[in-house]
Scaffold this active site. Structure first.
Site, PDB file in Angstrom:
ATOM      1  N   CYS A  62      -6.230   0.278  -6.842  1.00  0.00           N
ATOM      2  CA  CYS A  62      -5.786  -0.856  -7.208  1.00  0.00           C
ATOM      3  C   CYS A  62      -5.602  -1.904  -6.152  1.00  0.00           C
ATOM      4  CB  CYS A  62      -4.477  -0.505  -8.090  1.00  0.00           C
ATOM      5  SG  CYS A  62      -4.430   0.767  -9.251  1.00  0.00           S
ATOM      6  N   ASP A  63      -5.195  -1.591  -4.986  1.00  0.00           N
ATOM      7  CA  ASP A  63      -4.634  -2.614  -4.096  1.00  0.00           C
ATOM      8  C   ASP A  63      -5.483  -2.570  -2.695  1.00  0.00           C
ATOM      9  OD1 ASP A  63      -2.574  -3.187  -5.906  1.00  0.00           O
ATOM     10  OD2 ASP A  63      -1.182  -1.641  -5.166  1.00  0.00           O
TER      11      ASP A  63
ATOM     12  N   CYS B  99      -1.465   3.114  -5.257  1.00  0.00           N
ATOM     13  CA  CYS B  99      -2.809   3.026  -5.721  1.00  0.00           C
ATOM     14  C   CYS B  99      -3.817   2.464  -4.826  1.00  0.00           C
ATOM     15  CB  CYS B  99      -2.685   2.485  -7.131  1.00  0.00           C
ATOM     16  SG  CYS B  99      -4.229   2.697  -7.975  1.00  0.00           S
TER      17      CYS B  99
END
Length: 422
Positions: free
Chosen positions: A242-243, A239
């Site tokens: 997300c990261d 992701c």
């Protein structure tokens, strides 16, 4: 920093969180009981958990009469829903409200069955439990969803310093259990949605519900390398949204050949000093506009006919061993992160004979969260392949629980409790 990304670590983190916060729970009087629950969410001795010596999946019947909380001295700040459905004369009374405790065998029948325990499923369980619908959550054999594999979450509201994915899932689960949700960490084998109560089977045990919320999510596809699995959450991610922030000014790689891979590669250029896009074939399957954008980006280097043979590193990603699929030669590429973007598989196999699916296998929701079957609702990434974020999944879970409560009221099975704008 060690990360908790196993089911065992998940339970340990839940227990630790409960212990750390027990002394502070009375700070918010509208979210705490006047007395101790007599157990904690992590070891299953509180509301909705397993008592000592109980059988986790032993069937029982539930009295939907809305019994008062045990002890008599605890105030339920949310009131008590009146459940109208008739119950068998030999039913076991289960206490209502967040302060209730029970040492009876695990419940297998409820007004609301939630299938899945990611952000969508846990949020649905919280809302249904606070409406005194005593939901049962069939959480899966590896509960917690994809956030169990995320080392740190910085874009979920309410945590200015970020929070580990497993810790966030542990807190959400403990919150649902505290209000009376019962959890079974089992995978569904089959379902029967032909009539109510709807029936589901897991490990030979039958569960029944007047409504069902399907929140089984979608699983990222991986390369199936031992080194990749070992370094998930330690430089390996699926992701970028997300990261990506954690790789500011670092060199990273993206694996994939479709639009999703190119979107992730372009997105990651906001943070990374350089992005290597790796594709095992000699041509991309992405759209022309995305191919042109990728080739023209000064921070993206494209590697065709390139396959990841191994992820290098012990405690975190330190590089990749790459295989040239045309010549068979190998080379090492030092870098700090690897993003896998080869697609997702929705966890819908058990529902395909009952619910609508699209060409990618995702469930199709109608009118927000509804399915073609009255009483069956859909929430989270099991139908959303556009956003795939914890916060959007949680919002879906909230909507599905409210829709389920309204549907139960319309069928004469429960009186409305949740205040919303109709």
């Amino acid at each position: 920093m060690s990360r908790c990304n196993t089911p065992q670590g998940y339970q340990q983190r839940m227990l630790q969180w409960e212990q750390d916060n027990h002394a502070h729970r009375d700070d918010n009087r509208t979210m705490t009981d006047e007395q101790d629950r007599g157990g904690d969410a992590a070891n299953g001795t509180g509301a909705g958990g397993q008592g000592a010596g109980s059988t986790p999946l032993k069937p029982m019947t539930i009295n939907f009469g809305g019994a008062a909380p045990l002890g008599g001295g605890s105030l339920n700040p949310f009131g008590s829903i009146v459940l109208i459905a008739d119950a068998p004369t030999d039913a076991i009374a289960v206490p209502a409200g967040p302060s209730g405790t029970s040492t009876e065998p695990a419940r297998t029948e409820s007004h609301v069955i939630v299938i899945g325990s990611g952000p969508a499923g846990l949020t649905a369980a919280i809302y249904a439990a606070r409406a005194n619908l005593a939901p049962i959550v069939l959480a899966g054999s590896t509960p917690g969803g994809q956030l169990m594999l995320t080392s740190e979450v910085e874009n979920y509201p309410g945590f200015p310093d970020g929070i580990d994915g497993p810790e966030l899932m542990g807190k959400m689960r403990a919150q649902a259990e505290r209000f009376g949700a019962a959890f079974h960490d089992v995978d569904i084998d089959r379902v029967d949605f032909s009539s109510r109560p709807f029936r589901m089977w897991a490990r030979g045990t039958e569960f029944r519900g007047q409504t069902v919320i399907v929140a089984t999510g979608a699983s990222a596809l991986w390369l199936n390398l031992e080194s990749e699995q070992r370094l998930r959450g330690r430089g390996v991610s699926a992701c970028a949204t997300c990261d990506g922030f954690f790789f500011r000014n670092r060199e990273i790689a993206v694996v994939g050949g479709g639009d999703s891979a190119m979107e992730e590669a372009n997105y990651l250029t906001k943070f990374a000093s350089k992005v290597h896009l790796l594709h095992r074939r000699d041509a991309f399957r992405a759209s022309k506009i995305m191919i042109d954008r990728t080739y023209n980006h000064p921070k993206i280097e494209v590697h065709l006919n390139t396959e990841v043979a191994e992820v290098l590193g012990d405690a975190h990603v330190e590089g990749l061993r790459l295989l040239d699929t045309a010549s068979g030669t190998e080379r090492d590429l030092p870098l700090d992160g690897l993003f896998i973007a080869i697609g997702h598989k929705p966890n819908t196999d058990v529902f395909k004979d009952w619910l609508d699916v699209d060409e990618k296998g995702y469930l199709v929701a109608h009118d927000h969260t509804r399915s073609p079957i009255d009483g069956v609702f859909i929430a989270g990434d099991v139908h959303d392949h556009r956003y795939r974020q914890a916060i959007t999944a949680a919002g879906d879970g909230c909507k599905a629980a409210i829709d389920a409560e309204r549907w139960l009221e319309s069928e004469g099975l429960a009186e409305h409790q949740t205040s919303t704008a109709w």
